[in-house]
Design an enzyme around this catalytic site. Sequence first.
Site, PDB file in Angstrom:
ATOM      1  N   PHE A  35       0.821  -1.215   0.000  1.00 19.11           N
ATOM      2  CA  PHE A  35       0.000   0.000   0.000  1.00 19.11           C
ATOM      3  C   PHE A  35       0.854   1.265   0.000  1.00 19.11           C
ATOM      4  O   PHE A  35       0.371   2.347  -0.259  1.00 19.11           O
ATOM      5  CB  PHE A  35      -0.984   0.019   1.180  1.00 19.11           C
ATOM      6  CG  PHE A  35      -0.354   0.292   2.507  1.00 19.11           C
ATOM      7  CD1 PHE A  35       0.102  -0.754   3.296  1.00 19.11           C
ATOM      8  CD2 PHE A  35      -0.214   1.579   2.973  1.00 19.11           C
ATOM      9  CE1 PHE A  35       0.684  -0.507   4.518  1.00 19.11           C
ATOM     10  CE2 PHE A  35       0.373   1.836   4.203  1.00 19.11           C
ATOM     11  CZ  PHE A  35       0.819   0.787   4.976  1.00 19.11           C
ATOM     12  N   ARG A  36       2.134   1.099   0.289  1.00 26.33           N
ATOM     13  CA  ARG A  36       3.022   2.273   0.282  1.00 26.33           C
ATOM     14  C   ARG A  36       3.403   2.683  -1.140  1.00 26.33           C
ATOM     15  O   ARG A  36       3.861   3.786  -1.374  1.00 26.33           O
ATOM     16  CB  ARG A  36       4.304   1.987   1.064  1.00 26.33           C
ATOM     17  CG  ARG A  36       4.069   1.979   2.551  1.00 26.33           C
ATOM     18  CD  ARG A  36       5.343   1.601   3.293  1.00 26.33           C
ATOM     19  NE  ARG A  36       4.997   0.898   4.507  1.00 26.33           N
ATOM     20  CZ  ARG A  36       4.866  -0.402   4.605  1.00 26.33           C
ATOM     21  NH1 ARG A  36       5.082  -1.178   3.560  1.00 26.33           N
ATOM     22  NH2 ARG A  36       4.528  -0.959   5.731  1.00 26.33           N
ATOM     23  N   ILE A 105      -0.329  -7.914   7.388  1.00 24.22           N
ATOM     24  CA  ILE A 105      -1.528  -7.984   8.223  1.00 24.22           C
ATOM     25  C   ILE A 105      -2.608  -8.855   7.577  1.00 24.22           C
ATOM     26  O   ILE A 105      -3.744  -8.870   8.022  1.00 24.22           O
ATOM     27  CB  ILE A 105      -2.097  -6.562   8.461  1.00 24.22           C
ATOM     28  CG1 ILE A 105      -2.396  -5.856   7.119  1.00 24.22           C
ATOM     29  CG2 ILE A 105      -1.112  -5.724   9.286  1.00 24.22           C
ATOM     30  CD1 ILE A 105      -3.124  -4.524   7.276  1.00 24.22           C
ATOM     31  N   HIS A 121       2.579  -6.028  12.891  1.00 25.46           N
ATOM     32  CA  HIS A 121       1.666  -4.919  12.580  1.00 25.46           C
ATOM     33  C   HIS A 121       0.202  -5.309  12.714  1.00 25.46           C
ATOM     34  O   HIS A 121      -0.677  -4.606  12.224  1.00 25.46           O
ATOM     35  CB  HIS A 121       1.969  -4.367  11.180  1.00 25.46           C
ATOM     36  CG  HIS A 121       3.321  -3.719  11.093  1.00 25.46           C
ATOM     37  ND1 HIS A 121       3.983  -3.515   9.901  1.00 25.46           N
ATOM     38  CD2 HIS A 121       4.149  -3.253  12.060  1.00 25.46           C
ATOM     39  CE1 HIS A 121       5.160  -2.938  10.150  1.00 25.46           C
ATOM     40  NE2 HIS A 121       5.282  -2.771  11.446  1.00 25.46           N
ATOM     41  N   CYS A 150     -20.239  -1.509  16.721  1.00 20.70           N
ATOM     42  CA  CYS A 150     -20.566  -2.633  17.595  1.00 20.70           C
ATOM     43  C   CYS A 150     -22.050  -2.568  17.973  1.00 20.70           C
ATOM     44  O   CYS A 150     -22.678  -1.521  17.853  1.00 20.70           O
ATOM     45  CB  CYS A 150     -19.695  -2.534  18.845  1.00 20.70           C
ATOM     46  SG  CYS A 150     -20.016  -3.779  20.101  1.00 20.70           S
ATOM     47  N   THR A 190      11.091  -7.790   1.875  1.00 26.61           N
ATOM     48  CA  THR A 190      11.049  -6.524   2.606  1.00 26.61           C
ATOM     49  C   THR A 190      12.334  -5.744   2.343  1.00 26.61           C
ATOM     50  O   THR A 190      13.415  -6.325   2.287  1.00 26.61           O
ATOM     51  CB  THR A 190      10.864  -6.732   4.127  1.00 26.61           C
ATOM     52  OG1 THR A 190      10.986  -5.484   4.791  1.00 26.61           O
ATOM     53  CG2 THR A 190      11.872  -7.714   4.692  1.00 26.61           C
ATOM     54  N   SER A 191      12.209  -4.452   2.166  1.00 26.14           N
ATOM     55  CA  SER A 191      13.395  -3.622   1.958  1.00 26.14           C
ATOM     56  C   SER A 191      13.925  -3.109   3.288  1.00 26.14           C
ATOM     57  O   SER A 191      14.857  -2.318   3.334  1.00 26.14           O
ATOM     58  CB  SER A 191      13.067  -2.432   1.065  1.00 26.14           C
ATOM     59  OG  SER A 191      12.198  -2.822   0.045  1.00 26.14           O
ATOM     60  N   ILE A 231      10.246 -13.786  -3.785  1.00 26.78           N
ATOM     61  CA  ILE A 231      10.381 -14.749  -2.693  1.00 26.78           C
ATOM     62  C   ILE A 231       9.618 -16.057  -2.948  1.00 26.78           C
ATOM     63  O   ILE A 231      10.114 -17.139  -2.669  1.00 26.78           O
ATOM     64  CB  ILE A 231       9.962 -14.079  -1.357  1.00 26.78           C
ATOM     65  CG1 ILE A 231      10.101 -15.026  -0.176  1.00 26.78           C
ATOM     66  CG2 ILE A 231       8.564 -13.504  -1.395  1.00 26.78           C
ATOM     67  CD1 ILE A 231      11.480 -15.126   0.356  1.00 26.78           C
TER      68      ILE A 231
HETATM   69 ZN   LIG Z   1     -19.069  -2.695  21.872  1.00 25.35          ZN
END
Ligand SMILES: [Zn+2]
Length: 238
Positions: A35-36, A105, A121, A150, A190-191, A231
């Site tokens: 995403f970067r 993630i 992360h 919620c 990864t860099s 990779i």
């Molecule tokens: Zn809640």
Amino acid sequence: MNEKIAKLKEIVACSERMVFFGGAGVSTESGIPDFRSVDGLYNQKYKYPPETIISHSFYMRDPEEFYRFYKDKMIYQDAKPNMAHKKLAELEAQGKLAAIVTQNIDGLHQMAGSKNVIELHGSIHRNYCTKCHKFYDLDYIIQSDGVPKCSCGGIIKPDVVLYEEGLNNDDIENAIRYISEADTLIIGGTSLVVYPAAGLIRYFRGKHLVVINMSPTQTDSQADLLIADKIGKVLGQL
Ligand SMILES: [Zn+2]
């Protein structure tokens, strides 16, 4: 290249406690872009760079816009593990790989069958109400309109480390322990530019440091084996 794969095979064969440290490049072969890597599309669709939107202060200020970007650019629901994820899961099952430390993630390592995954992360698959701490899965986030709420009325926040937020201490300690006890450290996809995560690799004291990345990293000079390739493609040849 074949010589390098042969050397990697040799290293893996004589290792008993490897650790894999990975980043965005591990998942690009699963269709998840970093995403970067801001492209023209982002600039057309979003008023701010990703680093701004995915920050704690921005999330607090404008959760609506945060979630618009997050759902659009950070969640890839149909992504499947690639050869890198699968091979690492195999190595763990064989008792050769002690842990995966990832900056991703997406949960693809677990989807491939890996058990010991330290997610520096966080994960898009864990989401909590900021008021009552009730857990919500990824489907709930995707299906909610705008900002997910919620049943108690609180806003649900992904268990993802945003810019300006600190890493989880238990995760850091765990990662340091595994890296410092590893006989081989494979750094892949990864860099090593995102701190503090990237700083963890200085705890490595083992025998073989392997770097597999498309572009140069700051650790290249210390690597026993350096492979400038994808990779998944590399690990798939093991
Ligand atoms: Zn809640």
